[in-house]
Design a protein around this motif. Sequence first.
Motif, short mmCIF file in Angstrom:
data_model
loop_
_atom_site.label_atom_id
_atom_site.label_comp_id
_atom_site.label_asym_id
_atom_site.label_seq_id
_atom_site.Cartn_x
_atom_site.Cartn_y
_atom_site.Cartn_z
N GLY A 1 0.82 -1.20 0.00
CA GLY A 1 0.00 0.00 0.00
C GLY A 1 0.86 1.24 0.00
N PRO A 2 0.26 2.40 0.16
CA PRO A 2 1.03 3.65 0.20
C PRO A 2 1.95 3.66 1.41
N PRO A 3 3.04 4.43 1.34
CA PRO A 3 3.97 4.49 2.48
C PRO A 3 3.25 4.90 3.76
N LEU A 4 3.39 4.10 4.79
CA LEU A 4 2.80 4.40 6.09
C LEU A 4 3.78 3.93 7.16
N HIS A 5 4.19 4.86 7.99
CA HIS A 5 5.09 4.55 9.09
C HIS A 5 4.42 4.94 10.39
N PHE A 6 4.69 4.17 11.45
CA PHE A 6 4.07 4.46 12.73
C PHE A 6 5.04 4.14 13.84
N SER A 7 4.75 4.69 15.01
CA SER A 7 5.52 4.40 16.21
C SER A 7 4.59 4.49 17.39
N LEU A 8 4.85 3.64 18.40
CA LEU A 8 3.97 3.53 19.56
C LEU A 8 4.80 3.59 20.83
N SER A 9 4.30 4.32 21.83
CA SER A 9 4.95 4.37 23.14
C SER A 9 3.87 4.52 24.20
N HIS A 10 4.13 3.99 25.40
CA HIS A 10 3.18 4.16 26.49
C HIS A 10 3.90 4.13 27.82
N SER A 11 3.42 4.93 28.75
CA SER A 11 4.04 5.03 30.08
C SER A 11 3.08 5.71 31.03
N GLY A 12 2.96 5.16 32.22
CA GLY A 12 2.21 5.83 33.28
C GLY A 12 0.81 6.23 32.91
N GLY A 13 0.07 5.35 32.24
CA GLY A 13 -1.32 5.64 31.93
C GLY A 13 -1.54 6.46 30.68
N LEU A 14 -0.48 6.78 29.93
CA LEU A 14 -0.60 7.63 28.74
C LEU A 14 0.03 6.92 27.54
N VAL A 15 -0.69 6.96 26.40
CA VAL A 15 -0.24 6.35 25.15
C VAL A 15 0.04 7.45 24.14
N LEU A 16 1.14 7.30 23.38
CA LEU A 16 1.45 8.22 22.28
C LEU A 16 1.70 7.38 21.03
N ILE A 17 1.01 7.73 19.94
CA ILE A 17 1.16 7.06 18.66
C ILE A 17 1.48 8.11 17.61
N GLY A 18 2.48 7.85 16.78
CA GLY A 18 2.82 8.72 15.67
C GLY A 18 2.57 8.01 14.36
N VAL A 19 2.00 8.73 13.37
CA VAL A 19 1.73 8.17 12.04
C VAL A 19 2.20 9.18 11.00
N VAL B 1 6.64 9.04 6.27
CA VAL B 1 8.08 8.79 6.33
C VAL B 1 8.40 8.20 7.70
N ALA B 2 9.63 7.70 7.87
CA ALA B 2 10.01 7.07 9.13
C ALA B 2 9.80 8.01 10.30
N VAL B 3 9.23 7.48 11.38
CA VAL B 3 8.91 8.28 12.55
C VAL B 3 9.15 7.45 13.80
#
Length: 266
Positions: free
Chosen positions: A106-124, A127-129
């Motif tokens: 499919g089309p270029p799709l990059h993602f990253s996931l992090s979580h700590s202390g009750g909080l989640v962060l996702i980047g989409v 390009v590489a992220v």
Amino acid sequence: MSTAEPRPPQTQFTLGPDRLDLYLVRTPQGREAALLDRSELDDAERRRAGSFRHPAHALLYTTAHIALRRLLGRQLGVAPRDLRFLREPCPGCGAPHGRPAVAMAGPPLHFSLSHSGGLVLIGVAAVAVGVDVQRLPREETVEVASAALHAGERAELGRRVRGADRTGHFGRLWTRKEAYLKAIGTGLHRSPARDYLGADSAVHPPGWTVLDVACPPTHSAAAVVRGRRPRFVDVHRLDGRWLCTPDTPDALAIATTISTHGEVTT
């Protein structure tokens, strides 16, 4: 740091060559936590969630992976439970423990996931992220962990007084560092002391943009993206109730995405 007017809630999730979308999700509490739609997880994710000794850690992991599947499913037009993931080759050794990726064309799709202390962060992004969020450490943790920093970063930290200023500065340094190591695909297999990600952006690793992400004062967060700073960098705060309902088009009325350019600084 200027603040843009909030945009109206999105009717769909977007992906473009000149944008970075960052999603903050808090773990649901009480009755909502019991209603998380775990049916969208695969067998490996369910086993991992069941392996945590502390219920709060299991809840955070479950929240993060349901949110990731729903966000990527919307981007790709795939049911969240049908997504399959793989690991790209490590740039250092070639083994399959590099950046996570979706196992589909499919089309270029990059993602990253992090979580700590009750909080989640996702980047989409297209390009590489890499993203990282961490609960701010205690003073004694800073004293121990600072030995792993780049010499220039240690010098900057040494000029900080003890207390909130020092722990906050360390949190910014460490989340930038982990976000960068995720973005290049090595993780902590690469020495944290090797790359400078401190206050002087002119000597950051070439070819990457480093962004601090505004989040609750109990945490620090950062994102690193390949290339120049994207024209559009938005932070979306998602209501955890979205993860307790079927993923229908109407779910965005529950998700209530808020987007502002002013949430990110360089």
